[in-house]
Scaffold this motif. Structure first.
Motif, PDB file in Angstrom:
ATOM      1  N   ALA A 101      13.103   2.980   5.655  1.00  0.00           N
ATOM      2  CA  ALA A 101      13.624   1.743   5.074  1.00  0.00           C
ATOM      3  C   ALA A 101      14.694   2.126   4.046  1.00  0.00           C
ATOM      4  O   ALA A 101      14.718   3.245   3.530  1.00  0.00           O
ATOM      5  CB  ALA A 101      12.502   0.948   4.403  1.00  0.00           C
ATOM      6  N   ILE A 102      15.575   1.186   3.758  1.00  0.00           N
ATOM      7  CA  ILE A 102      16.655   1.425   2.802  1.00  0.00           C
ATOM      8  C   ILE A 102      16.558   0.403   1.673  1.00  0.00           C
ATOM      9  O   ILE A 102      16.387  -0.791   1.917  1.00  0.00           O
ATOM     10  CB  ILE A 102      18.031   1.314   3.492  1.00  0.00           C
ATOM     11  N   ALA A 103      16.667   0.892   0.448  1.00  0.00           N
ATOM     12  CA  ALA A 103      16.777   0.032  -0.728  1.00  0.00           C
ATOM     13  C   ALA A 103      18.184   0.247  -1.270  1.00  0.00           C
ATOM     14  O   ALA A 103      18.694   1.371  -1.257  1.00  0.00           O
ATOM     15  CB  ALA A 103      15.722   0.429  -1.763  1.00  0.00           C
ATOM     16  N   GLU A 104      18.821  -0.829  -1.761  1.00  0.00           N
ATOM     17  CA  GLU A 104      20.224  -0.715  -2.181  1.00  0.00           C
ATOM     18  C   GLU A 104      20.437  -1.370  -3.537  1.00  0.00           C
ATOM     19  O   GLU A 104      19.849  -2.404  -3.841  1.00  0.00           O
ATOM     20  CB  GLU A 104      21.114  -1.386  -1.134  1.00  0.00           C
ATOM     21  N   ALA A 105      21.281  -0.730  -4.344  1.00  0.00           N
ATOM     22  CA  ALA A 105      21.721  -1.320  -5.619  1.00  0.00           C
ATOM     23  C   ALA A 105      23.072  -0.734  -5.987  1.00  0.00           C
ATOM     24  O   ALA A 105      23.268   0.482  -5.904  1.00  0.00           O
ATOM     25  CB  ALA A 105      20.716  -1.051  -6.732  1.00  0.00           C
ATOM     26  N   ASN A 106      23.996  -1.598  -6.339  1.00  0.00           N
ATOM     27  CA  ASN A 106      25.329  -1.180  -6.794  1.00  0.00           C
ATOM     28  C   ASN A 106      26.008  -0.210  -5.832  1.00  0.00           C
ATOM     29  O   ASN A 106      26.617   0.768  -6.249  1.00  0.00           O
ATOM     30  CB  ASN A 106      25.243  -0.584  -8.196  1.00  0.00           C
ATOM     31  N   GLY A 107      25.869  -0.479  -4.540  1.00  0.00           N
ATOM     32  CA  GLY A 107      26.543   0.331  -3.523  1.00  0.00           C
ATOM     33  C   GLY A 107      25.881   1.650  -3.201  1.00  0.00           C
ATOM     34  O   GLY A 107      26.404   2.422  -2.398  1.00  0.00           O
ATOM     35  N   GLU A 108      24.736   1.939  -3.802  1.00  0.00           N
ATOM     36  CA  GLU A 108      24.027   3.184  -3.499  1.00  0.00           C
ATOM     37  C   GLU A 108      22.778   2.876  -2.690  1.00  0.00           C
ATOM     38  O   GLU A 108      22.078   1.903  -2.965  1.00  0.00           O
ATOM     39  CB  GLU A 108      23.647   3.921  -4.784  1.00  0.00           C
ATOM     40  N   ASN A 109      22.530   3.724  -1.698  1.00  0.00           N
ATOM     41  CA  ASN A 109      21.358   3.559  -0.843  1.00  0.00           C
ATOM     42  C   ASN A 109      20.269   4.549  -1.221  1.00  0.00           C
ATOM     43  O   ASN A 109      20.546   5.718  -1.493  1.00  0.00           O
ATOM     44  CB  ASN A 109      21.727   3.757   0.625  1.00  0.00           C
ATOM     45  N   VAL A 110      19.048   4.060  -1.208  1.00  0.00           N
ATOM     46  CA  VAL A 110      17.866   4.887  -1.415  1.00  0.00           C
ATOM     47  C   VAL A 110      17.066   4.801  -0.124  1.00  0.00           C
ATOM     48  O   VAL A 110      16.778   3.714   0.365  1.00  0.00           O
ATOM     49  CB  VAL A 110      17.024   4.373  -2.609  1.00  0.00           C
ATOM     50  N   PHE A 111      16.749   5.966   0.443  1.00  0.00           N
ATOM     51  CA  PHE A 111      16.052   6.018   1.721  1.00  0.00           C
ATOM     52  C   PHE A 111      14.575   6.328   1.494  1.00  0.00           C
ATOM     53  O   PHE A 111      14.236   7.270   0.777  1.00  0.00           O
ATOM     54  CB  PHE A 111      16.679   7.086   2.618  1.00  0.00           C
ATOM     55  N   ILE A 112      13.725   5.532   2.104  1.00  0.00           N
ATOM     56  CA  ILE A 112      12.283   5.747   2.013  1.00  0.00           C
ATOM     57  C   ILE A 112      11.911   6.788   3.056  1.00  0.00           C
ATOM     58  O   ILE A 112      12.155   6.602   4.248  1.00  0.00           O
ATOM     59  CB  ILE A 112      11.499   4.433   2.256  1.00  0.00           C
ATOM     60  N   GLN A 113      11.338   7.892   2.608  1.00  0.00           N
ATOM     61  CA  GLN A 113      10.947   8.958   3.521  1.00  0.00           C
ATOM     62  C   GLN A 113       9.571   8.702   4.121  1.00  0.00           C
ATOM     63  O   GLN A 113       9.382   8.858   5.313  1.00  0.00           O
ATOM     64  CB  GLN A 113      10.980  10.307   2.808  1.00  0.00           C
ATOM     65  N   ASP A 114       8.617   8.334   3.285  1.00  0.00           N
ATOM     66  CA  ASP A 114       7.280   7.999   3.761  1.00  0.00           C
ATOM     67  C   ASP A 114       6.479   7.430   2.602  1.00  0.00           C
ATOM     68  O   ASP A 114       6.955   7.373   1.475  1.00  0.00           O
ATOM     69  CB  ASP A 114       6.555   9.207   4.374  1.00  0.00           C
ATOM     70  N   SER A 115       5.271   6.994   2.892  1.00  0.00           N
ATOM     71  CA  SER A 115       4.380   6.523   1.833  1.00  0.00           C
ATOM     72  C   SER A 115       2.963   6.957   2.161  1.00  0.00           C
ATOM     73  O   SER A 115       2.607   7.122   3.328  1.00  0.00           O
ATOM     74  CB  SER A 115       4.462   5.005   1.677  1.00  0.00           C
ATOM     75  N   THR A 116       2.190   7.159   1.107  1.00  0.00           N
ATOM     76  CA  THR A 116       0.790   7.540   1.269  1.00  0.00           C
ATOM     77  C   THR A 116      -0.071   6.586   0.443  1.00  0.00           C
ATOM     78  O   THR A 116       0.410   5.950  -0.489  1.00  0.00           O
ATOM     79  CB  THR A 116       0.544   8.991   0.807  1.00  0.00           C
ATOM     80  N   LEU A 117      -1.317   6.530   0.791  1.00  0.00           N
ATOM     81  CA  LEU A 117      -2.251   5.601   0.169  1.00  0.00           C
ATOM     82  C   LEU A 117      -3.476   6.361  -0.320  1.00  0.00           C
ATOM     83  O   LEU A 117      -4.033   7.187   0.410  1.00  0.00           O
ATOM     84  CB  LEU A 117      -2.656   4.552   1.209  1.00  0.00           C
ATOM     85  N   THR A 118      -3.888   6.089  -1.562  1.00  0.00           N
ATOM     86  CA  THR A 118      -5.090   6.732  -2.094  1.00  0.00           C
ATOM     87  C   THR A 118      -6.323   5.943  -1.671  1.00  0.00           C
ATOM     88  O   THR A 118      -6.229   4.755  -1.345  1.00  0.00           O
ATOM     89  CB  THR A 118      -5.064   6.781  -3.633  1.00  0.00           C
ATOM     90  N   PRO A 119      -7.475   6.580  -1.717  1.00  0.00           N
ATOM     91  CA  PRO A 119      -8.714   5.826  -1.528  1.00  0.00           C
ATOM     92  C   PRO A 119      -8.891   4.833  -2.684  1.00  0.00           C
ATOM     93  O   PRO A 119      -8.316   5.012  -3.760  1.00  0.00           O
ATOM     94  CB  PRO A 119      -9.808   6.891  -1.570  1.00  0.00           C
ATOM     95  N   ALA A 120      -9.689   3.828  -2.467  1.00  0.00           N
ATOM     96  CA  ALA A 120      -9.968   2.850  -3.525  1.00  0.00           C
ATOM     97  C   ALA A 120     -10.715   3.528  -4.662  1.00  0.00           C
ATOM     98  O   ALA A 120     -11.521   4.437  -4.450  1.00  0.00           O
ATOM     99  CB  ALA A 120     -10.779   1.696  -2.972  1.00  0.00           C
ATOM    100  N   SER A 121     -10.425   3.077  -5.875  1.00  0.00           N
ATOM    101  CA  SER A 121     -11.162   3.555  -7.043  1.00  0.00           C
ATOM    102  C   SER A 121     -11.409   2.355  -7.954  1.00  0.00           C
ATOM    103  O   SER A 121     -10.764   1.317  -7.815  1.00  0.00           O
ATOM    104  CB  SER A 121     -10.386   4.648  -7.776  1.00  0.00           C
ATOM    105  N   SER A 122     -12.354   2.511  -8.868  1.00  0.00           N
ATOM    106  CA  SER A 122     -12.633   1.408  -9.784  1.00  0.00           C
ATOM    107  C   SER A 122     -12.536   1.899 -11.217  1.00  0.00           C
ATOM    108  O   SER A 122     -12.812   3.053 -11.529  1.00  0.00           O
ATOM    109  CB  SER A 122     -14.017   0.818  -9.514  1.00  0.00           C
ATOM    110  N   SER A 123     -12.080   0.982 -12.070  1.00  0.00           N
ATOM    111  CA  SER A 123     -11.949   1.263 -13.490  1.00  0.00           C
ATOM    112  C   SER A 123     -12.119  -0.047 -14.237  1.00  0.00           C
ATOM    113  O   SER A 123     -11.470  -1.045 -13.894  1.00  0.00           O
ATOM    114  CB  SER A 123     -10.577   1.865 -13.774  1.00  0.00           C
TER     115      SER A 123
END
Length: 143
Positions: free
Chosen positions: A106-128
């Motif tokens: 995915a691409i995020a953009e601001a002021n003519g610059e692109n930021v490319f999403i390489q991947d995402s990870t998810l942690t297990p649920a935790s409580s606090s």
């Protein structure tokens, strides 16, 4: 780095404004360095920006930036309705919605610059305290 941060935040806030994250509004997001009180919330998100490296690639200072953008989703612990699965299902929905916005390439953009999403990870649920949470870590590169 400012444009990178702005691009990632814009992608998130645009998605919220377009109702791409179920039942989350802009008032349900805690950004860094801002006071936030989640009291009475059914769910909320916290956002953290962590640039990791900036490499200068040429004499004209064309820099590449790599880093992490973390979004943590929170739902109340021990749902007051007595339905123990309700909070868990809500948390799953929130994290899926966020990952659907920050998908690989995915691409995020601001002021003519692109930021490319390489991947995402998810942690297990935790409580606090009185919240159950999961964190989505989004790896990005801006070049």
């Amino acid at each position: 780095m400012i444009n990178t941060y702005q691009a990632l935040v814009n992608k998130l806030t645009d998605a919220i404004s377009n109702s791409e994250i179920a039942n989350i509004g802009l008032a349900d997001v805690a950004f860094e360095n801002m006071e936030y009180d989640p009291a009475g919330k059914d769910a909320w998100l916290s956002v953290y920006y962590m640039p990791a490296t900036i490499d200068s690639l040429a004499k004209d200072r064309f820099d590449e930036e790599n880093g992490l953008f973390q979004i943590t989703a929170y739902v109340p612990l021990n749902d007051k309705t007595g339905d123990i699965s309700r909070g868990t299902l809500r948390l799953i929905q929130l994290t899926q919605d966020v990952q659907n916005i920050f998908y690989n390439n995915a691409i995020a953009e601001a002021n003519g610059e692109n930021v490319f999403i390489q991947d995402s990870t998810l942690t297990p649920a935790s409580s606090s305290e009185s919240w159950m949470s999961k964190t989505i870590t989004i790896n990005y590169v801006r070049n």
